[in-house]
Design a protein around this motif. Sequence first.
Motif, mmCIF file in Angstrom:
data_model
loop_
_atom_site.group_PDB
_atom_site.id
_atom_site.type_symbol
_atom_site.label_atom_id
_atom_site.label_comp_id
_atom_site.label_asym_id
_atom_site.label_seq_id
_atom_site.Cartn_x
_atom_site.Cartn_y
_atom_site.Cartn_z
ATOM 1 N N SER A 431 0.872 -1.094 0.016
ATOM 2 C CA SER A 431 -0.200 0.010 0.158
ATOM 3 C C SER A 431 0.958 1.277 0.038
ATOM 4 N N ARG A 432 1.751 1.300 0.766
ATOM 5 C CA ARG A 432 2.666 2.271 0.822
ATOM 6 C C ARG A 432 3.630 2.596 -0.570
ATOM 7 N N THR A 433 4.274 1.376 -0.877
ATOM 8 C CA THR A 433 4.491 1.516 -2.235
ATOM 9 C C THR A 433 3.860 1.839 -3.407
ATOM 10 N N ASP A 434 2.808 1.568 -3.510
ATOM 11 C CA ASP A 434 1.704 2.174 -4.573
ATOM 12 C C ASP A 434 1.595 3.527 -4.263
ATOM 13 N N GLU A 435 1.332 4.084 -3.043
ATOM 14 C CA GLU A 435 1.147 5.358 -2.716
ATOM 15 C C GLU A 435 2.506 6.252 -3.120
ATOM 16 N N LEU A 436 3.655 5.726 -2.897
ATOM 17 C CA LEU A 436 4.862 6.247 -3.384
ATOM 18 C C LEU A 436 4.996 6.334 -4.897
ATOM 19 N N ASN A 437 4.749 5.430 -5.488
ATOM 20 C CA ASN A 437 4.658 5.292 -7.014
ATOM 21 C C ASN A 437 3.841 6.286 -7.580
ATOM 22 N N TYR A 438 2.556 6.222 -6.900
ATOM 23 C CA TYR A 438 1.450 7.049 -7.453
ATOM 24 C C TYR A 438 1.848 8.586 -7.452
ATOM 25 N N SER A 439 2.196 8.796 -6.281
ATOM 26 C CA SER A 439 2.697 10.324 -6.031
ATOM 27 C C SER A 439 3.781 10.759 -7.059
ATOM 28 N N SER A 440 4.772 9.633 -7.175
ATOM 29 C CA SER A 440 5.657 10.226 -8.004
ATOM 30 C C SER A 440 5.356 10.195 -9.719
ATOM 31 N N ASN A 441 4.586 9.391 -10.166
ATOM 32 C CA ASN A 441 3.825 9.690 -11.312
ATOM 33 C C ASN A 441 2.911 10.998 -11.357
ATOM 34 N N GLN A 442 2.286 11.270 -10.446
ATOM 35 C CA GLN A 442 1.477 12.533 -10.673
ATOM 36 C C GLN A 442 2.416 13.568 -10.558
ATOM 37 N N GLN A 544 1.848 20.255 -6.374
ATOM 38 C CA GLN A 544 3.039 19.720 -6.276
ATOM 39 C C GLN A 544 3.721 19.617 -5.030
ATOM 40 N N LYS A 545 3.531 20.742 -4.128
ATOM 41 C CA LYS A 545 4.086 20.658 -2.815
ATOM 42 C C LYS A 545 3.456 19.626 -2.007
ATOM 43 N N LYS A 546 2.079 19.448 -2.183
ATOM 44 C CA LYS A 546 1.396 18.189 -1.571
ATOM 45 C C LYS A 546 1.869 16.838 -1.728
ATOM 46 N N LEU A 547 2.158 16.752 -3.515
ATOM 47 C CA LEU A 547 2.701 15.363 -3.981
ATOM 48 C C LEU A 547 4.049 15.178 -3.235
ATOM 49 N N ILE A 548 4.752 16.328 -3.255
ATOM 50 C CA ILE A 548 6.144 16.257 -2.542
ATOM 51 C C ILE A 548 6.080 15.506 -1.097
ATOM 52 N N GLU A 549 5.279 16.326 -0.377
ATOM 53 C CA GLU A 549 5.027 15.971 1.189
ATOM 54 C C GLU A 549 4.527 14.287 1.100
ATOM 55 N N THR A 550 3.614 13.879 0.044
ATOM 56 C CA THR A 550 2.971 12.742 0.333
ATOM 57 C C THR A 550 4.264 11.625 -0.157
ATOM 58 N N TYR A 551 4.892 12.190 -1.086
ATOM 59 C CA TYR A 551 5.930 11.379 -1.616
ATOM 60 C C TYR A 551 7.010 10.890 -0.279
ATOM 61 N N GLU A 552 7.606 12.171 0.109
ATOM 62 C CA GLU A 552 8.513 11.827 1.347
ATOM 63 C C GLU A 552 8.108 11.019 2.420
ATOM 64 N N SER A 553 6.672 11.539 2.673
ATOM 65 C CA SER A 553 5.950 10.498 3.615
ATOM 66 C C SER A 553 5.846 9.103 3.635
#
Length: 1194
Positions: A431-442, A544-553
Motif C-alpha cells: 500500500s505504501r509502495t503504491d502510494e509512493l509510486n502514484y505520487s511520483s507519477n503524479q 506539487q508541494k502536497k505531492l512532494i510531501e506525500t512522496y516523502e511521507s
Amino acid sequence: MRATGKLNVASIQKITTVEELKSAMAHVFQDAQVSLAGHRKLVMILKNLFGKSIELEKGDYFNLYFTKLVNKILPLKKGEKSGDRIAKFCSAFVASLSMDEIKRKQENEDEEVEEDDNEEETYSGVFSKYLVHHLLRGIESKDKWVRYRVVQLLAYLVHYIGEIDRDSFEALYTSLMKRLNDREAIVRIQAIVAVSKFQEFDLDGYDYTYAKVSNQHVKDVITETLQYDESAEVRRAALLNVIKENNNDTVLERARDNNGINRRLVYSRIVKEVGSIGNLNFEEREFLLKWGLNDRDPSVQQAATKMLTTTWFDAVNEDLLSLVSLLKVTESTVAGLALETFFEVKPAILDTLKFDENYWKELTIDKAFLLRSFYDHCNKNNLYDLIEPNFPESIDLANILEKYFQLRLKVFINDNPIHKKYEKYDEILKSRTDELNYSSNQLIKANLDVENIKKSIQSNRDDVLYYEKAMDMIRKRLKKLSKNDESTVGLVADDIDKEILDEMLEVSVDDLKVKLVELKDSILHLNNEHSKLADLSMKIEIKQKKLIETYESARTQIDEINDGFERDLDYESEIKDLEFILHQLLLVAKEFDFSDEMGRRKMLQIIRNSLTEHELTKDLIGVALNVLRKLSINEKDFIAMSTEIITDIRDSYEEENETFHSAIEGFGDEDEEEDDEDDDDGETETSSKKRRVDPKFPPDNIVVTCLIITSDTLQLIEEPLETHLALGSIYSGLVNYAISAKEKYSLHLLGLKCLGLYSLIDKSIATDAISTFYNEIRYADEETRIIGIKAVADILSTFGTSILTGNVLFMYARLFYKSLTSFKMPNLQCVVAEGLCKLFLADIFNARTPTDESTETQEALDEYESEKQLFEALVLSYFHPLTSSNAELRQILAFCIPVYSFSHPQHQFRLASISGDCIYRMFNTQVNDFSNLQGKLNPTQIVQQLIYWCDPNNLVNLSESSIKKQTSHLWQSVYFLQVLEQETPKNIKRIIINNLSKFYIKGEVESKVLLGLLNAVKATRELISRKVEIEQDPEFNFDKPTFKNFENFEKLIELEYERSKTREEAELSNVRSRSNSILGGLDDVEDLPLKEDVKDDEEKEDNGDEQDLDQSEIMAANTSINAPPQEDEDIEDNGDVEEDEAEAEEVDNESNKKDVSMTEEEKQKQSEVNSNLDEIDKFLDDEDNVEYDISMDE
C-alpha cells in the motif's frame, strides 16, 4: 694477459694491470651474450674479477668499465637476444653478490669478522649504487629503446640490489613510477614488473622526501595500471605480478578485459593463485562463471570450463553435490549453464548419478537442482536409458509433486501467526509502495503541466507586447493621417515595427480603427487567459508541494516499516527452499512424458488445484501454466481451463461475499439478462445502473493473482481473441479495472502488461490500446514507460504502421526519440533501442525517401523526416558520451546496427544517407558539441566505423559481381564531402580526407553516377583551393599528405569512371551486334530504315545523353544528393533491363519497317519468328523477377 686466453681462477690471480682486467671483463661479456647455458660459470668468473679488482684497489675502475659494457646493449631493440642475455647476466651477477652477503651474515657471528664483512659489503653496496645511478641517467632518454633497456635492467636488479641509501632508493622509486606513464607500452611493461617488486619490501614506517612511498601506494598504482592502462600487454604484466592476497575484486575483474588472452589467464592461472573455490565468495564465483561460460572467445570458454570441471571439482574431492552447494543455486543465475557445461565435458559422471526412492523423498534445494539439470541434459540429448531407471512413472511424479505442495501448505497452517504477520506486512508495504509510486507519477505529470503553462504564459506575454506595440503605431498613424500627414517618419524602430507598418499601409483609415478595437479586445482576452493560467499554475504548484510531501511521507513510512519488521529467518528459509524444490519439480514435469493417461489426469488435477488454492508465487504460477499447457489437448482446452481457474479464484472471494452469481459476469459489464432478473426481483432501475457504474471487485491480492495468470496464459497462446470469448470477458472486466486503478501502482502495471498482450491477438484492441500506451509513456516513471514502449513496439511489429489512424506516426516517432534520449533512464534507453532496431530491421520503419507520388503530401514528408531522425538518433546513441556507462545499450547497438546494415543493400543506403549528418552533429560546436560532455570521442574511430558499416563487402547473400555494383560507399562519400564543405573542425575534415581511400567504389557502377561523384569531388577540391588561396581560411589549410590523399581519391574516381564508360560502350556494342544477327536471320531481303526514323533515333539518343549529363550536373551541385536514385534491385538489374528493352524495341521497329514490302508468306514466317522471340522475352522477364538467395556465379 690476452682476451683470447681461457679464463679460470688461476689465470685471474695472475692479473696485475688494468688492461688485463678490462680484457677479462670484455671476454666474460662476450661469452655471456652467446648463450644462457654458461651464465653460472661466467658469474663465478666475474665475481672473481670483482674480488681481484678490490684486491688491486681498482674497484672504481671495475664499476666504470662494467657500466660501459652495459651501455653497449642499451640501444638494442626489443627481441635482440644478445641484449636480453646480457641483461639476465647482469641480474644473475648482482643476485649472486647479494646472496653471498646474506650467507656470510648467517654463518659468521664473530664481531671482528662481521666488520670485515661490512667492509666487503661496502664494496658491493658501492657497486650496486653506482650501477643504479648510472642506469637512472638514461631512464628518461628520448630513445625509446634506451628507456626500454634501462627499465628492463632495473626490473631485473630491483630485487637483488641489497641495501642502498635512502636517497638512491627514492630516486629509483620515483623514476620507475614515472615510467608507468611512458608513452611506449614496452617501457610500461618493464616498469610495472619493476614496481611490482616493491610489494615484497616493507616501505612503511620511514620518513621519505617523496611522500607517497608506501606499500599501499605501490598497490594502488599497480591496481590503477591493471584497470585503466590502454595496452593489453601492460595490463597482463600487472595481472601476473600483482599480489593476489586481499585483492580478489581487482584481479578477477580482468575476466571482462577486452583482450582475450588476459581473460583466459584469469581462468587458467590467476584463479589457481587466488586459491581454492572456498577462498572465493558467492559473488566472485558467480562473476567468473557468468562471464567465462558466456565469453565470445572459445579459448576463454574452454579455460572457464576447465576451471569448473577440474580445478573446482578437484577442490571438493570430486563430489558433484558439494560443488552444486557452493554455487548457491537459489541465488545464482548461471548455475544451470554451469551444470549443463559440466555434463557435456564429463559425460561419464552421468552414469554414476543415481536417484533412488529415498533421494526423491528427501529432496533439498541442491538435490532438486541436480535432479532437474540431470533430466534436462538427458532429455535434450536423448539419453532415455539414463532417465528410465532414475525417474518415476508419471503418476508417481504427480504424487511426489502433490506431497511437496501439501508440505508447503502445511508450513503455512502450522506457522499461521507468522504467515499472517508476513501477509499483513506485505499488504502494508504494498500500500505504501503504491502510494509512493502514484505520487511520483503524479509529480512527473505536474512538472510537465507547470512547464507547459509557463510556456503558454510567456507566449501570451509576447503576444500582448506585440499587440500593444501595434496599437501604439496605429494611434500614431491615425494621428498623422488626421493631419493629412502620409509620412511614416518616427513609426519604425525595429524589424517588428516595419512588419506592422507594412500591414497598416495596406488598409484604410476605417479598417485601422476597426483593427484598433480588435486589438483591445485581444489584449483583454489574453490578459484574462494570463490570469487563468497564472491561477492554474499556482494551483498546480500547490499540488506539487502536497505531492512532494506525500512522496516523502510514503518513503519515510516504508523505511520505518522495513526497520520495524522482525523477520523470521527460519520461516523465510523454509518457505524459500520448498518453493525452489517445487519450481524444479515443475520444470521436470514441463518436459516429462505423460503418455500414460492416468498420470496425465493426476498431474492435471494437481496443477489446477495448486493454481486455485495454494496462493502460488509469480514464478510458480508461470511454470505451472506451462505444465498445464503441455497437459492440455489443444489451445482451446488450455484457455478453457485457465479461464476456469481464474473463475474459481474469483469464486473463492464470492463465497464469502455472496454478491455475484458468476465470476465471469463480474469481470465485465452486466448484460441485459442480469438486468432483467434484477427487475423481476423488484429492484429499481436506479440500483441496476449503480451496480453497472460501481461494480464490486475482490481484494487486490486476488485481482493480482488473476492478472498474473491471465498474462502468463496470453503469452502461451497464438490464436486470435475472437475464438476465445472467455478471455474477452476477462479483458472487459479485470484488465480495464486494473488500467483505471492508477493509484494502485502494481495492479496498474499488471493491467498495462495484460493490455499489451491482448493487443497482439486482437487488432481492434490494439488500435485503442496504442493511444493508451502513448499517454502512459508521456506521464510516468521508468518502469511504466518500459512496459508501454515494449507494447507499442510489439503492436507495430505485429500490425505495422497501418494501425495508426491519421497522421500520428510522427507523434510516436517523437515519443521514441524522447525516450531514447532519456539519459537518466538507462533501462528505458535499452528497451527503446532494441525495439527500434527490430522495427527498422523488419522495414516497418523505412527511413526511405518518399516516392514522387507521396511527395505531394506533407504527411509522407513528416513520416520520412521522423523515421530518419529516429534512425540517426540510434546511431548517435552508440557514440554518445553519456551512454558510455550504459554497457547494455552499447552492446545492443553494437550488435543490431551491423546486422541491420549487412542484411540488405537498401539498409546500407539508409545508413549512408545519415552518416554525414551524424558526423556534423557530433563535431560541430554550433549544433551539438559532444566534446563538452564527459567522455572522449575518437573521430578517426567513428569515421572508420561508419565506413565499415556501409562497406558492400559485408553484405550477405550477394555475389561478387553484385557487390561491385553497390553504391552505398559512393553515396556515403558524397555526404562526407558535404561535411568537408560545412563548418566542421579542421581535424575532422582531415580525418575524413585521410579515410576516403577506404571507400569501395568500382567501375561496375553506372558511368553517369560516377561522373556525378567525380564532379562533386572536383567541386570540393575547388572550394578548398578557394578557401586556402583566396580567403586564406586556416580551417582548410591541410598538410601535404592530406592534400595528396584527396588527389589520390580523385584519381581513383577518374579511373573507375573511365572503366565504367568503357564497359558500357562495349556492352552497347555487343547488344547492337546481337540485334543485327537476329534481324539478319529473318529474311534475305531487308528494307533500309527511313531517314526520318534514323533522325528521330539520333535525336532520342542526343536527348538521352543530355538527360544523363543533367543528372550528373545535379549530383555535382554543392555535392548535395538527397537520396539514391533508385533501389538496389534496380541498380543491379538496370543494365540488363535496358539492354533487353532496347533490343526488343529495335527488333520491333525493324520488323514493322520490313512489313511494307513483305509477301504474305514472308509475313507468316516473320510472325512465327516474332512469336518465338516473344516467348524468349517472356522467359527472360520471368527469370529477372526471380529473387535468388544464393550466388549464381560459379
